[in-house]
Write an enzyme that holds these catalytic residues in place. Structure first.
Site, PDB file in Angstrom:
ATOM      1  N   GLU A   1       0.730  -1.301  -0.137  1.00  0.00           N
ATOM      2  CA  GLU A   1       0.047   0.196  -0.022  1.00  0.00           C
ATOM      3  C   GLU A   1       0.904   1.147  -0.005  1.00  0.00           C
ATOM      4  O   GLU A   1       0.493   2.261  -0.648  1.00  0.00           O
ATOM      5  CB  GLU A   1      -0.976  -0.042   1.227  1.00  0.00           C
ATOM      6  CG  GLU A   1      -1.877  -1.025   1.094  1.00  0.00           C
ATOM      7  CD  GLU A   1      -3.244  -0.620   0.073  1.00  0.00           C
ATOM      8  OE1 GLU A   1      -3.024   0.246  -0.807  1.00  0.00           O
ATOM      9  OE2 GLU A   1      -4.126  -1.484  -0.096  1.00  0.00           O
TER      10      GLU A   1
ATOM     11  N   ASP B   1      -7.810   8.218  -4.368  1.00  0.00           N
ATOM     12  CA  ASP B   1      -7.580   7.297  -5.487  1.00  0.00           C
ATOM     13  C   ASP B   1      -9.179   7.089  -5.868  1.00  0.00           C
ATOM     14  O   ASP B   1      -9.903   7.749  -5.655  1.00  0.00           O
ATOM     15  CB  ASP B   1      -7.020   5.850  -4.748  1.00  0.00           C
ATOM     16  CG  ASP B   1      -8.199   5.212  -3.660  1.00  0.00           C
ATOM     17  OD1 ASP B   1      -9.268   5.597  -3.635  1.00  0.00           O
ATOM     18  OD2 ASP B   1      -7.522   4.418  -2.978  1.00  0.00           O
TER      19      ASP B   1
END
Length: 147
Positions: A35, A47
């Site tokens: 991540e 995102d």
């Protein structure tokens, strides 16, 4: 008690009794590497599903589902211990939903795809295979379908 082999090859005990399931800290380490590109407390960034913060790129909805640990969403997500507790609580909450929590792959897909993420590996319509790119990254760190 069930022993689960993590992406790092370590055995982890997961209990499935009246008590809440416990998921060891070391099960979250590979997700942080994927991540945040090397286990770093990243700032919040947008995102496809909104802002995501910290070591595990935790979205606000994920934070709510992990029972909102103090000191708050952004601060918790940037504190490795708090963020790890959040991920473990999230995994424990959804581990029996749609095959989640049965192996390393299902935990990765759950973390990435949400409560039905473990089910998002079906490639035929109508379910889009949205968690496969993430699964491939975690798999490259040593996780397998059988671990």
């Amino acid at each position: 008690m069930i022993l689960v082999k993590t992406m790092l090859g370590a055995a982890v005990s997961v209990t499935n009794t009246v008590q809440k399931p416990r998921i060891a800290v070391r099960t979250t380490l590979p997700y942080a590497g994927v991540e945040s590109g090397g286990c770093k407390p990243l700032d919040c960034r947008f995102d496809i599903n909104g802002d995501a913060c910290g070591y595990f790129q935790i979205h606000y909805a994920y934070y709510i589902d992990c029972h909102k640990p103090k000191p708050g969403w952004e601060k918790c997500s940037k504190d490795y211990n708090c963020a790890s507790r959040c991920v473990r609580a999230y995994m424990a909450r959804y581990k029996n939903l749609s095959y989640a929590g049965t192996n390393c792959e299902s935990y990765a897909r759950l973390h990435n795809g949400g409560p039905s993420g473990a089910n998002k590996q079906i490639t035929s319509p109508p379910i889009y295979d949205s968690t496969t790119p993430y699964w491939k990254k975690v798999k490259a760190q040593g996780c397998s379908i059988n671990s």
